[in-house]
Design an enzyme around this catalytic site. Sequence first.
Site, short mmCIF file in Angstrom:
data_model
loop_
_atom_site.label_atom_id
_atom_site.label_comp_id
_atom_site.label_asym_id
_atom_site.label_seq_id
_atom_site.Cartn_x
_atom_site.Cartn_y
_atom_site.Cartn_z
N ASP A 49 1.24 6.30 -0.10
CA ASP A 49 0.28 6.05 0.30
C ASP A 49 -0.76 7.42 0.05
O ASP A 49 -0.22 8.65 0.22
CB ASP A 49 -0.02 4.84 1.50
N ASP B 233 -1.53 9.61 2.64
CA ASP B 233 -0.31 10.99 3.65
C ASP B 233 1.30 10.37 3.85
O ASP B 233 2.24 10.98 4.68
CB ASP B 233 -0.71 10.77 5.16
N SER C 83 -5.10 8.39 4.96
CA SER C 83 -3.89 7.59 5.37
C SER C 83 -4.21 6.72 3.66
O SER C 83 -4.31 6.98 2.00
CB SER C 83 -3.64 6.14 6.06
N ASP D 275 2.75 8.18 4.34
CA ASP D 275 3.72 7.44 5.82
C ASP D 275 4.56 6.37 5.29
O ASP D 275 4.98 5.77 6.41
CB ASP D 275 2.87 7.42 7.05
#
Length: 445
Positions: A241, A243, A102, A245
């Site tokens: 960010d 990833d 992340s 999400d």
Amino acid sequence: MGRLFGTDGVRGLANSDLTADLALRLAVAAASVLTADTSDARPTAVVGRDPRASGEMLQAAVTAGLSSAGVDVLDVGILPTPAVAYLTAKLDASLGVMISASHNPMPDNGIKIFAAGGHKLDDSVEVAIEDALDGTVSPVLPTGAGIGRVRTVDDAAQLYLAHLASAASEPLAGLTVVVDCANGAASALAPVAYAAAGARVIAISADPDGLNINDGCGSTHLENLQKAVVDHGADLGLAHDGDADRCLAVDETGAVVDGDAIMAVLAIAMNEAGELVENTLVATVMSNLGLHIAMREAGINIVTAAVGDRYVLEELRAGGYSLGGEQSGHVVLPAFGTTGDGILTGLRLLGRMARTRKSASALAATMTTLPQVLINVKVGDKATVAASPSVLAAVADAERVLGDGGRVLLRPSGTEQLVRVMVEATELPLAQKLADELAEIVGSV
């Protein structure tokens, strides 16, 4: 072995805490738990990753573990976490695995596991996987034709982009957006998604090389985005960010619009449209008191969850609610996804601007943020420190000083050896003073 899963999967320093061996064994354990009730059909797993270099190694290990357990692997390549969750449901897979840390720096990595339907795992399922990983009896693995096969899903990105297009609320013609892709999983998709909806797009930090993910960019480093928005005269800046999400925003003046403000804007929009179930927003204990005040004035209720979008999701599912999220930028719209989706959040925020013809700053002004100071204190044992009598006494003293005009939240990080000290007050100097004093006590334990 101590608790392996944190608030969002298994995370640590790649090739040290999180090794290829652990990834392989974790995949076998997850397969044994999540495919135990699978019918005679061969179970399948969607596997994706963000661009960080260690993801190549860990994806190979996870794929080996799953296939050795008799699971066919659907390799979707580099995609955002919400895309992997969506494709787990779309492709009717038995489970999904996203390899990402992340917003963490490049040397870290992580493994996020989704159940069938793209849902995050309940605590009980995580415990069952850890028990399987710790088991003294080795699983019986298939041989011959029973070994899982691996195939690439060539149209994975197109399937996800089509999903985003179907969830976009308004045409975005006339809006200019700068998107910071964090040199992460959003790099190839976010600019395309915003442009497809009609916006003029300026992409920054969209050239991942495996080593530069989250490096001075993305949702944890907004300085470059703030400058780019002002320099280009853009209507909005969006930061994802590693990833994708998460989504944080920057208004046309360069001011930060955090997850709380984004949720306030979307909650009011959905309430006006009759889409906010039970007139309720789900937020976490980290959300600013200003959000509670703004929602109360708008006639919207708030249900409070623990930190972590998985806990927001639990509350959303339990109450059948339609919007929830975190101050950090995880925003969940259950009608369109089972997890936080940064690109979808950006599309909905831009859609609200297009519909109302209001600037980002005007929309965000619906909420006044109370001064909040957050200090991350590195510690040796976060659980022990957070439960220390001296720390608890200091928290109680600070709460007495604040009275009804603020609050204190002290919370161990779910992914790192940190204790987060957060203080809100009506005046910034008081919040800073109390936070500094608490952080010093926490660091001395």
